[in-house]
Enzyme design. Structure first.
Site, PDB file in Angstrom:
ATOM      1  N   ARG A 120       0.810  -1.226   0.000  1.00  0.00           N
ATOM      2  CA  ARG A 120       0.000   0.000   0.000  1.00  0.00           C
ATOM      3  C   ARG A 120       0.843   1.275   0.000  1.00  0.00           C
ATOM      4  NH1 ARG A 120      -3.226  -3.332   3.528  1.00  0.00           N
ATOM      5  NH2 ARG A 120      -5.111  -3.974   2.415  1.00  0.00           N
ATOM      6  N   LYS A 142       3.685  11.281 -11.485  1.00  0.00           N
ATOM      7  CA  LYS A 142       2.821  10.452 -12.327  1.00  0.00           C
ATOM      8  C   LYS A 142       3.530   9.131 -12.598  1.00  0.00           C
ATOM      9  CE  LYS A 142      -0.130  13.688 -14.845  1.00  0.00           C
ATOM     10  NZ  LYS A 142      -0.537  14.151 -16.188  1.00  0.00           N
ATOM     11  N   GLU A 184      10.643  17.568 -25.014  1.00  0.00           N
ATOM     12  CA  GLU A 184      10.028  17.990 -23.759  1.00  0.00           C
ATOM     13  C   GLU A 184      10.647  19.290 -23.244  1.00  0.00           C
ATOM     14  OE1 GLU A 184       7.411  16.719 -22.436  1.00  0.00           O
ATOM     15  OE2 GLU A 184       7.269  14.609 -23.023  1.00  0.00           O
ATOM     16  N   LYS A 226       8.416  22.704 -14.501  1.00  0.00           N
ATOM     17  CA  LYS A 226       7.500  21.617 -14.131  1.00  0.00           C
ATOM     18  C   LYS A 226       7.195  21.645 -12.640  1.00  0.00           C
ATOM     19  CE  LYS A 226       6.125  16.927 -14.806  1.00  0.00           C
ATOM     20  NZ  LYS A 226       6.318  15.652 -15.522  1.00  0.00           N
ATOM     21  N   GLU A 236      -3.781  17.431 -11.249  1.00  0.00           N
ATOM     22  CA  GLU A 236      -4.442  17.858 -12.468  1.00  0.00           C
ATOM     23  C   GLU A 236      -5.938  18.100 -12.246  1.00  0.00           C
ATOM     24  OE1 GLU A 236      -4.433  15.819 -16.714  1.00  0.00           O
ATOM     25  OE2 GLU A 236      -2.391  16.195 -16.057  1.00  0.00           O
ATOM     26  N   ARG A 241      -2.106  21.806 -14.471  1.00  0.00           N
ATOM     27  CA  ARG A 241      -1.119  20.788 -14.808  1.00  0.00           C
ATOM     28  C   ARG A 241      -1.366  20.192 -16.186  1.00  0.00           C
ATOM     29  NH1 ARG A 241       1.572  15.982 -11.076  1.00  0.00           N
ATOM     30  NH2 ARG A 241       2.826  15.113 -12.766  1.00  0.00           N
ATOM     31  N   ASN A 245       0.668  18.632 -20.859  1.00  0.00           N
ATOM     32  CA  ASN A 245       0.337  17.629 -21.872  1.00  0.00           C
ATOM     33  C   ASN A 245       0.343  18.186 -23.291  1.00  0.00           C
ATOM     34  OD1 ASN A 245      -0.124  15.403 -20.065  1.00  0.00           O
ATOM     35  ND2 ASN A 245      -2.040  16.380 -19.470  1.00  0.00           N
ATOM     36  N   HIS A 248       0.717  15.935 -26.299  1.00  0.00           N
ATOM     37  CA  HIS A 248       0.592  14.546 -25.878  1.00  0.00           C
ATOM     38  C   HIS A 248      -0.682  13.872 -26.387  1.00  0.00           C
ATOM     39  CE1 HIS A 248       3.958  15.690 -23.428  1.00  0.00           C
ATOM     40  NE2 HIS A 248       4.043  14.506 -22.863  1.00  0.00           N
ATOM     41  N   HIS A 252       0.194  10.712 -28.211  1.00  0.00           N
ATOM     42  CA  HIS A 252      -0.169   9.380 -27.742  1.00  0.00           C
ATOM     43  C   HIS A 252      -0.940   8.611 -28.815  1.00  0.00           C
ATOM     44  CE1 HIS A 252       0.183  10.392 -23.153  1.00  0.00           C
ATOM     45  NE2 HIS A 252       1.337  10.226 -23.744  1.00  0.00           N
ATOM     46  N   HIS A 266       8.673   8.147 -27.666  1.00  0.00           N
ATOM     47  CA  HIS A 266       7.689   9.024 -27.029  1.00  0.00           C
ATOM     48  C   HIS A 266       7.977  10.498 -27.328  1.00  0.00           C
ATOM     49  CE1 HIS A 266       4.910  10.702 -24.133  1.00  0.00           C
ATOM     50  NE2 HIS A 266       5.896  11.308 -23.518  1.00  0.00           N
TER      51      HIS A 266
END
Length: 366
Positions: A120, A142, A184, A226, A236, A241, A245, A248, A252, A266
């Site tokens: 956990r 993330k 990036e 960032k 987000e 935030r 993206n 992206h 993606h 990527h």
């Protein structure tokens, strides 16, 4: 040494940037280790860095075991996650222990997610060795894996205890990987810092050639940008935030079409996605055409794809939009699309119909 704080209350941590940092990481990690072993999860591509890190830990009295995984997006899978969890449990990792992620974004995302769910939640440390991971994925918490439905659709927010960035690890990267990470870097200028984008236009060639000063400036400016955005909107929820993206959503979709097989990295997909976002913005009269052209020209000059043709994507708009339907930012059937009113003026638009995006993509050269 440059230290950049990520301010998140009780979950705050530092990003430490310094050439040669890997060789003295043990001294920085000793207070976190508390005398406990620190497993290191790395990919096959970082063997020299692994030995340096293990030697540094040993010099600080920290025991370590290495878990080496295959390089590439294929490792961000259920199968590899299960294997990694079993290995960590066999090593007796406890909830207050820390696992070290040594490698690129794939290792960081995978180890972060494993740490988020192991017993956990245990601690982890990011030691990114690629430019993309250093300026983007290692900061912000993330984590996740890919599934057949798309990229990063299973994951968790789980902040590292510290991020250690040694720019000299980039010396062992292929130029293509450095270029992919550079996408990036340019992104931060395009989001809300036109002066930094102008710096990128004037210094990208130095950075890509391995100039230490340009490299460290780019990493520090990117991490600071960032950290500021993550500090304002960790999960987000406010929309701030989401600006990270940029490129992206398109990117993606291109990655999914390419099958995550390594033919399109990527960062390359993000570069093409940013060019498409600016071109789409220009087509709607939001962004000056000359700004869109400037973005595409800079990406080309950096050796990055500036659209579908350069990314090797021939699929039609409808097929690419189908990939977008699985985007994590979908909400009540609408997509949070990152568009721009100009360089440094990115914003979130939820009013764009998917059919309109498909029609735009059908107009793009292949």
């Amino acid at each position: 040494m440059t230290t950049i704080p990520v301010s998140l209350g009780a979950r705050s941590y530092d990003v430490v940037i310094e050439a040669g940092l890997l060789a003295r990481a043990g001294a920085l990690l000793a207070p976190i280790a508390r005398g406990r072993p620190m497993p290191i999860v790395a990919d096959e591509a970082v063997a020299p860095h692994l030995e340096t890190l293990r030697a540094s830990l040993a010099a600080a009295g920290i025991a370590s075991e290495a878990i080496v995984l295959p390089a590439g997006e294929g490792s961000k899978s259920w199968a590899t996650l299960e294997l990694l969890m079993d290995r960590l449990l066999a090593l007796g990792v406890e909830r207050r222990d820390h696992v070290i992620a040594l490698g690129g974004g794939v290792i960081g995302d995978l180890v972060g997610f494993a740490s988020a769910i192991l017993k956990r939640g245990c601690g982890f440390v990011q030691v990114p060795t690629t430019l993309l991971a250093q300026v983007d994925s290692s900061v912000g918490g993330k984590t996740g894996i890919n599934t057949q439905a798309g990229k990063n659709l299973v994951g968790a927010f789980h902040q590292p205890a510290i991020v250690l960035i040694d720019p000299t690890t980039l010396d062992t990267l292929p130029l293509r990987e450095v270029r992919a990470g550079y996408a990036e870097v340019a992104k931060y200028g395009l989001i809300d810092d036109p002066e930094f984008f102008a710096w990128c236009e004037g210094n990208a060639d130095r950075l890509l050639a391995g100039d230490p000063e340009a490299r460290e400036i780019a990493i520090a400016r990117s991490v600071a940008a960032k950290a500021r955005i993550v500090g304002e909107d960790e999960r987000e929820t406010s929309g701030r935030r989401a600006l990270l993206n940029l490129g992206h959503t398109f990117g993606h979709a291109l990655e999914a079409e390419a099958g995550f097989d390594g033919s399109l990295l990527h960062g390359e997909a993000v570069a093409a996605g940013m060019a498409l976002a600016f071109a789409f913005s220009a087509s709607r009269g939001l962004c000056p055409p000359e700004d869109s052209a400037r973005v595409a020209a800079h990406l080309r000059a950096a050796g990055l794809p500036d659209g579908l043709a350069a990314a090797g994507i021939s699929a039609g708009g409808a097929r690419l939009v189908d990939h977008m339907r699985h985007d994590k930012k979908m909400e009540s059937g609408t997509l949070a699309l990152l568009l721009a009113r100009g360089i440094g003026q990115t914003y979130v638009d939820r009013g764009v119909a998917l059919d309109e995006i498909a029609a735009f993509l059908d107009t793009q050269p292949r």
